[in-house]
Design an enzyme around this catalytic site. Structure first.
Site, mmCIF file in Angstrom:
data_model
loop_
_atom_site.group_PDB
_atom_site.id
_atom_site.type_symbol
_atom_site.label_atom_id
_atom_site.label_comp_id
_atom_site.label_asym_id
_atom_site.label_seq_id
_atom_site.Cartn_x
_atom_site.Cartn_y
_atom_site.Cartn_z
ATOM 1 N NE ARG A 92 -3.881 0.364 1.900
ATOM 2 C CZ ARG A 92 -5.092 0.318 2.451
ATOM 3 N NH1 ARG A 92 -5.344 0.995 3.550
ATOM 4 N NH2 ARG A 92 -6.053 -0.408 1.906
ATOM 5 C CG HIS A 135 -8.354 -0.058 -2.815
ATOM 6 N ND1 HIS A 135 -7.589 -1.172 -2.517
ATOM 7 C CD2 HIS A 135 -9.011 0.253 -1.662
ATOM 8 C CE1 HIS A 135 -7.765 -1.493 -1.243
ATOM 9 N NE2 HIS A 135 -8.627 -0.654 -0.708
ATOM 10 C CD GLN A 194 -12.940 -2.137 -0.908
ATOM 11 O OE1 GLN A 194 -12.175 -2.139 0.041
ATOM 12 N NE2 GLN A 194 -14.160 -2.633 -0.840
ATOM 13 C CG ASP A 205 -13.658 5.816 -0.776
ATOM 14 O OD1 ASP A 205 -13.587 5.706 0.467
ATOM 15 O OD2 ASP A 205 -12.648 5.710 -1.509
ATOM 16 C CB CYS A 240 -14.162 0.770 0.060
ATOM 17 S SG CYS A 240 -13.639 2.477 0.290
ATOM 18 N NE ARG A 276 -10.535 -5.782 0.259
ATOM 19 C CZ ARG A 276 -9.737 -4.796 0.683
ATOM 20 N NH1 ARG A 276 -10.246 -3.746 1.299
ATOM 21 N NH2 ARG A 276 -8.431 -4.835 0.467
#
Ligand code: CP
Ligand code: NVA
Length: 294
Positions: free
Chosen positions: A94, A121, A124, A213, A253, A281
């Site tokens: 990340r 991402h 996700q 988001d 998310c 996830r």
């Protein structure tokens, strides 16, 4: 998502279903394998779901953050990648800038997974597509409306929806549209409708899922004031979801900033599937790990 073919994405979705239905079957698949997780930014879901996924597959995760590793003292990503490739079987990272991830990948002899960059991402988005498919039974004739910042999550959803035939309408303020290269790539890949709007009311018409988001993502903190102003009319609230399909469901998310991009009333309502989305996830990370490490 830019590196995945339609077939690979569909494989991840099918494999996730098999893994979720019968996790015990995969218990020893990663024995003697190690996944290194590198974090320049905070994480709860990505970190824990990757770690738990690796443990449940019989493998071993090692998490490093930039402060407690030599990254804090300036060791380059390229040099870190060369060393980590000799110890482990895959790296998930990340990072702030996507170029860091590219440097990592170019200098690694093992697979590198994007665990979030400023551009994308993908892990996700794979979980999001799986969640919509699980909820509807199929992704055919499904419409997703994304309301808010045209950010990393939005970019990955654009490519993911384009590859799986989901109609996607994005509503964002003029200065916060998704990445242009990704948008045009999504539009050229898609058989489905990929549309951009300014007004959230236009985007959510006939939507099966509404997604939002945060307005201030990790790395955008210095722009907080202008962002909060720009996104005032982009809140996902009861009034907005009334304009979508009657049985529409709401996704995020997470982490959510309650009272900003989404109200408590919506997040805690029966319309919200955010906890199922977060759980998925774990299952999708397993599919990703299995495919890349095997
Ligand atoms: N959605 C997501 O990636 O959450 P984390 O930042 O907690 O990993
Ligand atoms: N777009 C958000 C996602 C967090 C999981 C960010 O980049 O901060």
């Amino acid at each position: 998502m830019s590196d995945l073919s339609k077939q690979e994405l569909e494989y991840f979705l099918a494999e996730t279903r098999a893994i979720k239905n019968n996790p015990a079957r995969y218990r020893d698949s990663m024995s003697d394998k190690t996944l290194v997780l590198l974090f320049e930014k905070p994480s709860t879901r990505t970190k824990v779901s990757f770690e738990v996924a690796m443990v449940q597959l019989g493998g071993y995760p090692i998490t490093l953050d930039s402060r407690s590793s030599q990254m804090s003292r300036g060791e380059s990503m390229g040099d870190s990648a060369r060393v980590l490739s000799r110890y482990s079987d895959a790296i998930a990272a990340r990072v702030y800038t996507h170029e860091t991830l590219v440097e990592l990948a170019e200098n690694s002899s093992i697979p590198v997974i994007n665990a979030l960059s400023n551009l994308e991402h993908p892990c996700q988005a794979i979980a999001d597509l799986y969640t919509m498919k699980e909820y509807k039974g199929s992704l055919e004739a499904v419409k997703l409306a994304y309301v808010g910042d045209g950010n990393n999550v939005c970019n990955s959803l654009l490519l993911g929806c384009a590859m799986t035939g989901v109609d996607l309408s994005v509503a964002s303020p003029p200065d916060y549209k998704p990445d242009e290269t990704i948008l045009s790539r999504a539009q050229s890949l898609a058989d489905s409708k990929i549309k951009l709007y300014n007004d959230p009311l236009d985007a959510v018409q006939d939507a099966d899922f509404i997604y939002t988001d945060v307005w201030v993502g990790m790395g955008d903190e210095s722009e907080e004031e202008e962002r909060l102003n720009a996104f005032q009319d982009y809140q996902v609230n009861t009034e907005l979801i009334r304009q979508a399909k009657k049985d529409c469901r709401v996704m995020h998310c997470l982490p959510a900033h309650r009272g900003l991009e989404i109200t408590d009333e919506v997040l805690d309502s029966s319309k919200s599937i955010v906890w199922e989305q977060a759980e998925n996830r774990l299952h999708t990370q397993k599919a990703i790990i299995l495919k890349l490490i095997e």
